[in-house]
Every structure is written in C-alpha cells, then in structure tokens.
Design a protein around this motif. Structure first.
Motif, mmCIF file in Angstrom:
data_model
loop_
_atom_site.group_PDB
_atom_site.id
_atom_site.type_symbol
_atom_site.label_atom_id
_atom_site.label_comp_id
_atom_site.label_asym_id
_atom_site.label_seq_id
_atom_site.Cartn_x
_atom_site.Cartn_y
_atom_site.Cartn_z
ATOM 1 N N SER A 164 -7.851 -38.224 -6.172
ATOM 2 C CA SER A 164 -8.543 -38.077 -5.098
ATOM 3 C C SER A 164 -7.882 -36.473 -4.512
ATOM 4 N N ARG A 165 -8.554 -35.920 -3.327
ATOM 5 C CA ARG A 165 -8.155 -34.624 -2.855
ATOM 6 C C ARG A 165 -6.632 -34.622 -2.420
ATOM 7 N N LYS A 166 -6.194 -33.481 -2.363
ATOM 8 C CA LYS A 166 -4.708 -33.400 -1.969
ATOM 9 C C LYS A 166 -4.958 -33.638 -0.202
ATOM 10 N N GLY A 167 -4.126 -34.402 0.240
ATOM 11 C CA GLY A 167 -4.342 -34.891 1.615
ATOM 12 C C GLY A 167 -5.141 -35.929 1.998
ATOM 13 N N HIS A 168 -5.368 -36.784 0.866
ATOM 14 C CA HIS A 168 -6.252 -38.029 1.245
ATOM 15 C C HIS A 168 -5.396 -38.946 1.978
ATOM 16 N N PRO A 169 -5.884 -39.797 2.691
ATOM 17 C CA PRO A 169 -4.994 -40.744 3.555
ATOM 18 C C PRO A 169 -4.416 -41.849 2.843
ATOM 19 N N LEU A 170 -4.822 -41.878 1.477
ATOM 20 C CA LEU A 170 -3.837 -42.781 0.597
ATOM 21 C C LEU A 170 -2.793 -42.160 -0.313
ATOM 22 N N GLU A 171 -2.654 -40.854 -0.261
ATOM 23 C CA GLU A 171 -1.806 -40.119 -0.836
ATOM 24 C C GLU A 171 -0.397 -40.423 -0.259
ATOM 25 N N ASN A 172 0.475 -40.563 -1.410
ATOM 26 C CA ASN A 172 2.211 -40.628 -1.132
ATOM 27 C C ASN A 172 2.399 -42.176 -0.598
ATOM 28 N N SER A 173 1.273 -43.121 -0.834
ATOM 29 C CA SER A 173 1.473 -44.521 -0.509
ATOM 30 C C SER A 173 1.095 -45.439 -1.861
ATOM 31 N N LYS A 174 1.744 -46.398 -1.936
ATOM 32 C CA LYS A 174 1.555 -47.363 -3.126
ATOM 33 C C LYS A 174 0.580 -48.546 -2.690
ATOM 34 N N VAL A 175 -0.611 -48.172 -3.000
ATOM 35 C CA VAL A 175 -1.769 -48.938 -2.220
ATOM 36 C C VAL A 175 -2.310 -50.265 -3.094
ATOM 37 N N ASN A 176 -3.190 -51.094 -2.696
ATOM 38 C CA ASN A 176 -3.746 -52.059 -3.538
ATOM 39 C C ASN A 176 -4.977 -51.631 -3.852
ATOM 40 N N ILE A 177 -5.610 -52.298 -5.065
ATOM 41 C CA ILE A 177 -6.935 -51.842 -5.365
ATOM 42 C C ILE A 177 -8.024 -51.970 -4.266
ATOM 43 N N SER A 178 -7.692 -53.007 -3.467
ATOM 44 C CA SER A 178 -8.484 -53.268 -2.378
ATOM 45 C C SER A 178 -8.519 -52.270 -1.398
ATOM 46 N N ASP A 179 -7.813 -51.493 -1.269
ATOM 47 C CA ASP A 179 -7.431 -50.167 -0.431
ATOM 48 C C ASP A 179 -8.408 -48.951 -0.827
ATOM 49 N N ILE A 180 -8.534 -49.093 -2.181
ATOM 50 C CA ILE A 180 -9.153 -48.126 -2.874
ATOM 51 C C ILE A 180 -10.826 -48.263 -2.577
ATOM 52 N N HIS A 181 -11.176 -49.649 -2.492
ATOM 53 C CA HIS A 181 -12.470 -50.175 -2.440
ATOM 54 C C HIS A 181 -13.126 -49.656 -1.017
ATOM 55 N N GLU A 182 -12.260 -49.260 -0.261
ATOM 56 C CA GLU A 182 -12.731 -48.784 1.112
ATOM 57 C C GLU A 182 -13.372 -47.317 1.134
ATOM 58 N N TYR A 183 -12.914 -46.786 0.051
ATOM 59 C CA TYR A 183 -13.423 -45.533 0.058
ATOM 60 C C TYR A 183 -14.828 -45.185 -1.058
ATOM 61 N N PRO A 184 -15.461 -44.260 -0.980
ATOM 62 C CA PRO A 184 -16.458 -44.160 -1.723
ATOM 63 C C PRO A 184 -16.096 -43.658 -3.093
ATOM 64 N N LEU A 185 -16.778 -44.398 -4.228
ATOM 65 C CA LEU A 185 -16.152 -44.273 -5.474
ATOM 66 C C LEU A 185 -17.147 -43.402 -6.282
ATOM 67 N N LEU A 186 -16.493 -42.635 -7.236
ATOM 68 C CA LEU A 186 -17.613 -41.620 -7.945
ATOM 69 C C LEU A 186 -17.147 -42.067 -9.268
ATOM 70 N N LEU A 187 -18.169 -42.391 -9.917
ATOM 71 C CA LEU A 187 -18.115 -42.952 -11.341
ATOM 72 C C LEU A 187 -19.163 -42.234 -12.208
ATOM 73 N N ARG A 188 -18.864 -42.163 -13.697
ATOM 74 C CA ARG A 188 -19.471 -41.454 -14.646
ATOM 75 C C ARG A 188 -21.123 -42.646 -14.749
ATOM 76 N N GLU A 189 -21.812 -42.348 -15.483
ATOM 77 C CA GLU A 189 -22.861 -43.407 -15.722
ATOM 78 C C GLU A 189 -22.680 -44.569 -16.647
ATOM 79 N N LYS A 190 -23.380 -45.406 -16.651
ATOM 80 C CA LYS A 190 -23.431 -46.575 -17.562
ATOM 81 C C LYS A 190 -23.369 -46.000 -18.759
ATOM 82 N N GLY A 191 -22.509 -46.627 -19.563
ATOM 83 C CA GLY A 191 -22.615 -46.357 -21.019
ATOM 84 C C GLY A 191 -21.133 -45.394 -21.324
#
Length: 292
Positions: A164-191
C-alpha cells in the motif's frame, strides 16, 4: 549451395595443383579433371592452363576465381544467418518476472552471447497455452502450472506481499485479512500468476474475493503502483516489484496475521519439446552468467 564443379575450380586455383586439390576435396584426380572440363564447357572458354606441373589461370579464370570467392563469402554469411534464425530461442515471461527479474539475467547472458532471442510477455495462463501450442521454446513463470506436462527449474524464490502507500491507515499494524477487504483491491487480470496466488490463499482460509469491498483489474504493475501511491487501495505482488518504491518511502509492505507466502519462480518447457537440449543449455548458461 554452390555447384561442386565451381568448388573444385576454386581448390585447383588455390593449390595450383590437381593432386593437392583432389586430396583436399576427397576426390580422384580424374574426377577433378572432369569437373574442370565441364565448367570450361559451361563458360565456353579456357580457365586453366597446364604447363608441365604448373597450373595458371587465364584472364577468364581469374575473373571466375574472384567471382567464386565472393559467392563463397556470401554463402558463409547466409549459413551463419540461417543458423542464428534456426537456433533462436522464443522465450515467454510473465509480467512480474519480465519487468523486475529477467532483465538482470538476460543482460548478463547477452553480454557474452551472439544468440538471437525473442521474449513474449503474457500472463501465466497465456504463456502455458503458447508453450503447449509450440509457439514458445521455454518460459519464465510464476503461479501454478501442471508439473506433469513440463520440465521445470526453480531459478529464484521470492516473498509475496501486501503493498500500500506509505502512511496507509493499516501501516505499522498487524491486521486481519478482513481488514484488508475494507479497502479497494488492485489485482491483475484473470489468468495472471499473482492473482491466482492470492485467490488460492483466500480459498485456503475459507475466504474469497466476494468479501472484498471493491476490486479493480489492472494488467500493469506500473499503473497499480502509481494508483497505490495516491489512494488507500491495497495490492499484492512480489517483493522485488515494489522494492524500489518501498526504499524511496513511497510504498510500504503491510503485515497481515498468518500471511506468509514465499513463491518460487520457474523456468519451464514442455516435456515433449524437441528443444530440450537447447533449452537446458540456455538455462545453464543464463544461470552461470547471472552468478558470475
């Protein structure tokens, strides 16, 4: 391919002796004499004058000798070009490897090789299809593939990390995967290999992309990283892909509980490939030059 009679003429002119020419050509002396007779008949003039044991070229013979040597040089150049085309290696590579790993390997290899190569950059699924359709000789891939169909070598092992970007709200925290789900996810295409790795992780934890609030599909890591810098979006990629931006303080690696993925990067080629020996020689030379 030059006419054998012309090649015989060149050897006679070179050695100025029928016997030596016959020995060099692995022919009998009468055969050499017959070749010279036929070529003189073809051009309708004397090309060689024999005086005792002395062989000299006529003016016409000198012209033909010059022409024949020029053709021999052209023939050699053509053969060299054909060999380079025939032995060229068509390489496939997935995007992460092509942009962030392969350049170091290939630059070291090509600095000491005149071999012609071509590189096609596609996602893992497309690379696999091209290999099986004989459109590529070999490939560098990440992700999952059917090991029963390919010979493979692990050329590097790397961490797969949330970014993520430097200074992201989740930086420096040990989070659950569910916390990640709350933010937009950038993924490569299928395949793509990186998408498949993340989807498999979710599956193994009884989760899926359906839990994500918003997904954006982007095929370029350069675009993904630029968006990450200017938003609260999160993405997943190999450590090397984000390394430069992390060192500059533009991006950071997030810490997710129980998320520890190390992935091998592979060099592969089909088991039924007729290029088996050439592929393996290429790979061995590539690794040797990279490690020097």
């Amino acid at each position: 391919m030059l006419d054998t009679k012309l090649l015989t003429f060149v050897q006679v002119a070179k050695y100025k002796n029928y016997t030596k020419a016959a020995h060099a050509l692995n022919l009998t002396q009468p055969a050499v004499s017959q070749h010279i007779k036929k070529i003189e008949e073809h051009y309708g003039c004397r090309l060689i004058i024999i005086d005792g044991k002395t062989v000299t070229l006529t003016e016409q013979g000198k012209l033909l000798y010059s022409y024949a040597n020029f053709q021999l040089a052209n023939e050699k150049q053509l053969i060299d070009q054909i060999k380079r085309v025939e032995t060229s290696i068509k390489i496939g590579s997935t995007l992460s490897i092509a942009d962030y790993y392969l350049p170091d390997y290939l630059s070291a290899y090509l600095s000491d090789s005149d071999e012609v190569i071509s590189v096609s950059v596609k996602n893992t699924e497309m690379i696999i299809d091209m290999l099986l359709n004989n459109e590529l000789s070999c490939a560098f891939i990440e992700g999952i593939f059917d090991k029963s169909l390919f010979h493979y070598f692990e050329f590097q092992n790397t961490k797969f990390l949330p970014v993520s970007r430097k200074g992201h709200p989740l930086e420096n925290s040990k989070v659950n995967i569910s916390d990640i789900h709350e933010y937009p996810l950038l993924l490569r295409e299928k395949g793509s290999g990186t998408r498949e790795i993340y989807e498999n992780f979710l599956y193994e934890t009884n989760d899926s992309l359906l839990s994500v609030s918003k997904i954006h599909e982007i095929s370029s890591f350069s675009i993904i990283k630029n968006i990450l810098k200017k938003s609260d979006a999160v993405s997943f990629m190999y450590e090397e892909v984000a390394k430069e931006e992390v060192e500059k303080g533009e991006l950071c690696y997030l810490h997710i509980k129980d998320f520890l993925i190390n992935r091998p990067l592979y060099f592969i080629y089909p088991k039924n490939s007729l290029m088996k020996q050439k592929n393996e020689v290429f790979y061995e030379k590539l690794m040797k030059k990279r490690n020097e």
